[in-house]
Scaffold this motif. Sequence first.
Motif, PDB file in Angstrom:
ATOM      1  N   SER A 104      -0.261   0.330  -4.313  1.00 33.59           N
ATOM      2  CA  SER A 104       0.008   1.247  -3.195  1.00 33.59           C
ATOM      3  C   SER A 104      -0.464   0.669  -1.872  1.00 33.59           C
ATOM      4  N   ASP A 105      -1.540  -0.128  -1.909  1.00 34.46           N
ATOM      5  CA  ASP A 105      -2.050  -0.746  -0.688  1.00 34.46           C
ATOM      6  C   ASP A 105      -1.064  -1.759  -0.108  1.00 34.46           C
ATOM      7  N   LEU A 106      -0.178  -2.283  -0.957  1.00 34.34           N
ATOM      8  CA  LEU A 106       0.748  -3.331  -0.522  1.00 34.34           C
ATOM      9  C   LEU A 106       2.139  -2.813  -0.195  1.00 34.34           C
ATOM     10  N   ALA A 107       2.382  -1.524  -0.440  1.00 36.39           N
ATOM     11  CA  ALA A 107       3.735  -0.969  -0.266  1.00 36.39           C
ATOM     12  C   ALA A 107       4.237  -1.144   1.160  1.00 36.39           C
ATOM     13  N   ARG A 108       3.350  -1.054   2.150  1.00 36.89           N
ATOM     14  CA  ARG A 108       3.801  -1.150   3.546  1.00 36.89           C
ATOM     15  C   ARG A 108       4.229  -2.562   3.928  1.00 36.89           C
ATOM     16  N   PHE A 109       3.890  -3.554   3.099  1.00 37.03           N
ATOM     17  CA  PHE A 109       4.294  -4.922   3.385  1.00 37.03           C
ATOM     18  C   PHE A 109       5.564  -5.327   2.631  1.00 37.03           C
ATOM     19  N   ALA A 110       6.101  -4.425   1.819  1.00 37.77           N
ATOM     20  CA  ALA A 110       7.248  -4.766   0.967  1.00 37.77           C
ATOM     21  C   ALA A 110       8.481  -5.095   1.803  1.00 37.77           C
ATOM     22  N   PRO A 111       9.370  -5.956   1.280  1.00 40.30           N
ATOM     23  CA  PRO A 111      10.606  -6.292   2.004  1.00 40.30           C
ATOM     24  C   PRO A 111      11.495  -5.068   2.187  1.00 40.30           C
ATOM     25  N   ASP A 112      12.388  -5.154   3.173  1.00 37.47           N
ATOM     26  CA  ASP A 112      13.341  -4.071   3.404  1.00 37.47           C
ATOM     27  C   ASP A 112      14.294  -3.967   2.226  1.00 37.47           C
ATOM     28  N   ASP A 142       2.500 -12.546   5.583  1.00 36.75           N
ATOM     29  CA  ASP A 142       1.118 -12.722   6.057  1.00 36.75           C
ATOM     30  C   ASP A 142       0.704 -11.456   6.790  1.00 36.75           C
ATOM     31  N   ALA A 143      -0.432 -10.897   6.399  1.00 34.33           N
ATOM     32  CA  ALA A 143      -0.858  -9.617   6.974  1.00 34.33           C
ATOM     33  C   ALA A 143      -2.385  -9.543   6.968  1.00 34.33           C
ATOM     34  N   THR A 144      -2.891  -8.378   7.329  1.00 40.91           N
ATOM     35  CA  THR A 144      -4.328  -8.097   7.297  1.00 40.91           C
ATOM     36  C   THR A 144      -4.547  -6.879   6.412  1.00 40.91           C
ATOM     37  N   LEU A 145      -5.463  -7.000   5.450  1.00 43.17           N
ATOM     38  CA  LEU A 145      -5.737  -5.915   4.513  1.00 43.17           C
ATOM     39  C   LEU A 145      -7.233  -5.722   4.405  1.00 43.17           C
ATOM     40  N   PHE A 146      -7.697  -4.503   4.681  1.00 40.37           N
ATOM     41  CA  PHE A 146      -9.128  -4.178   4.660  1.00 40.37           C
ATOM     42  C   PHE A 146      -9.942  -5.101   5.569  1.00 40.37           C
ATOM     43  N   GLY A 147      -9.328  -5.525   6.662  1.00 39.82           N
ATOM     44  CA  GLY A 147     -10.022  -6.387   7.604  1.00 39.82           C
ATOM     45  C   GLY A 147     -10.001  -7.863   7.244  1.00 39.82           C
ATOM     46  N   PHE A 148      -9.333  -8.233   6.153  1.00 33.64           N
ATOM     47  CA  PHE A 148      -9.253  -9.630   5.725  1.00 33.64           C
ATOM     48  C   PHE A 148      -7.830 -10.140   5.923  1.00 33.64           C
ATOM     49  N   PRO A 149      -7.657 -11.383   6.391  1.00 37.22           N
ATOM     50  CA  PRO A 149      -6.315 -11.971   6.410  1.00 37.22           C
ATOM     51  C   PRO A 149      -5.845 -12.230   4.984  1.00 37.22           C
ATOM     52  N   VAL A 150      -4.598 -11.895   4.708  1.00 35.34           N
ATOM     53  CA  VAL A 150      -4.102 -11.993   3.336  1.00 35.34           C
ATOM     54  C   VAL A 150      -2.628 -12.381   3.353  1.00 35.34           C
ATOM     55  N   GLU A 212       1.656 -10.315  -5.577  1.00 36.38           N
ATOM     56  CA  GLU A 212       0.450 -11.129  -5.715  1.00 36.38           C
ATOM     57  C   GLU A 212      -0.186 -11.253  -4.339  1.00 36.38           C
ATOM     58  N   VAL A 213      -1.515 -11.398  -4.303  1.00 35.94           N
ATOM     59  CA  VAL A 213      -2.218 -11.542  -3.028  1.00 35.94           C
ATOM     60  C   VAL A 213      -3.043 -12.822  -3.041  1.00 35.94           C
ATOM     61  N   ASP A 214      -3.241 -13.368  -1.854  1.00 40.78           N
ATOM     62  CA  ASP A 214      -4.054 -14.577  -1.699  1.00 40.78           C
ATOM     63  C   ASP A 214      -4.917 -14.416  -0.455  1.00 40.78           C
ATOM     64  N   PHE A 215      -6.238 -14.369  -0.646  1.00 40.51           N
ATOM     65  CA  PHE A 215      -7.185 -14.285   0.460  1.00 40.51           C
ATOM     66  C   PHE A 215      -7.708 -15.665   0.863  1.00 40.51           C
ATOM     67  N   GLY A 216      -6.999 -16.696   0.423  1.00 36.05           N
ATOM     68  CA  GLY A 216      -7.411 -18.047   0.754  1.00 36.05           C
ATOM     69  C   GLY A 216      -8.078 -18.778  -0.386  1.00 36.05           C
ATOM     70  N   ILE A 217      -8.176 -18.135  -1.558  1.00 35.63           N
ATOM     71  CA  ILE A 217      -8.838 -18.769  -2.707  1.00 35.63           C
ATOM     72  C   ILE A 217      -7.925 -18.800  -3.926  1.00 35.63           C
TER      73      ILE A 217
END
Length: 258
Positions: A104-112, A142-150, A212-217
């Motif tokens: 649910s946290d990622l729904a706003r980043f989903a493609p059109d 590329d976005a920002t989630l909970f204050g972290f670049p993701v 899938e998410v990637d915070f740089g690691i």
Amino acid sequence: MAASGAPCAKELEILGLCDTNTGSEIIIDGSKQTPHDPGTTPVDDAGWQPPVADAEPPPTRDEVFSRCLVVWDSYRRCFLEQEKPDEARDEEEDAAALPAITISDLARFAPDGAVVTGEPDNVGVAGLPTNFVTTASEQTVDATLFGFPVSVRFTPAAYDFSFGDGTTVTTTSGGATWADLDQAQFTPTDTSHTYRERGTYTAQADVRYTAEVDFGIGWFPITGEVTSPGAPQEIRIFEAHTALVAHTCEQAPSSPGC
């Protein structure tokens, strides 16, 4: 042996190498040589031995700790932790610091949503298959989630087709045109639908994505799917009638139906 008054490590205490003198007692130890009287071993203390001049020095703290590592399994974990590469420890710490993420946290980043097309030219014939095709592909945002670049990677997993007459179907493919399939028009396909009556219908194809998410690691899969609703598409269905005629339209262009 640890010096009196200094903190004593747990390992030294276990081995009995700590000075337990609290300052309330005096310990006298030593020997004296008499030229004419070498002395005798006391009869009532058979365990007493004269001091040896070249006695082995007491073990160092490192030596004591090494013995502890061999004897007690409970210390091996600390030893292995020290031997673990710094890079591996850093990855574990970074992973532990990541917030809990839901789909649910990622729904706003989903493609059109995708657009669906009905062949041929969004029209069809009642009683004959209309072929539906939609397209969707893997996308990274590329976005920002909970204050972290993701970075969030969306991958199409399923397609929900709704044909406007109450019929729905779910497929793992967005379909292909008759030309791409090397098939004749009105050939049934995995994404075709046959309307029974003429009329105008609103078709739609929603795309389900895994994420899938990637915070740089590194990439971490997120449980669940996010759905991007597709744009509605108007489909017109006509009736086709056949009749026996004496000539073709080329032969008699003014004939009824030509």
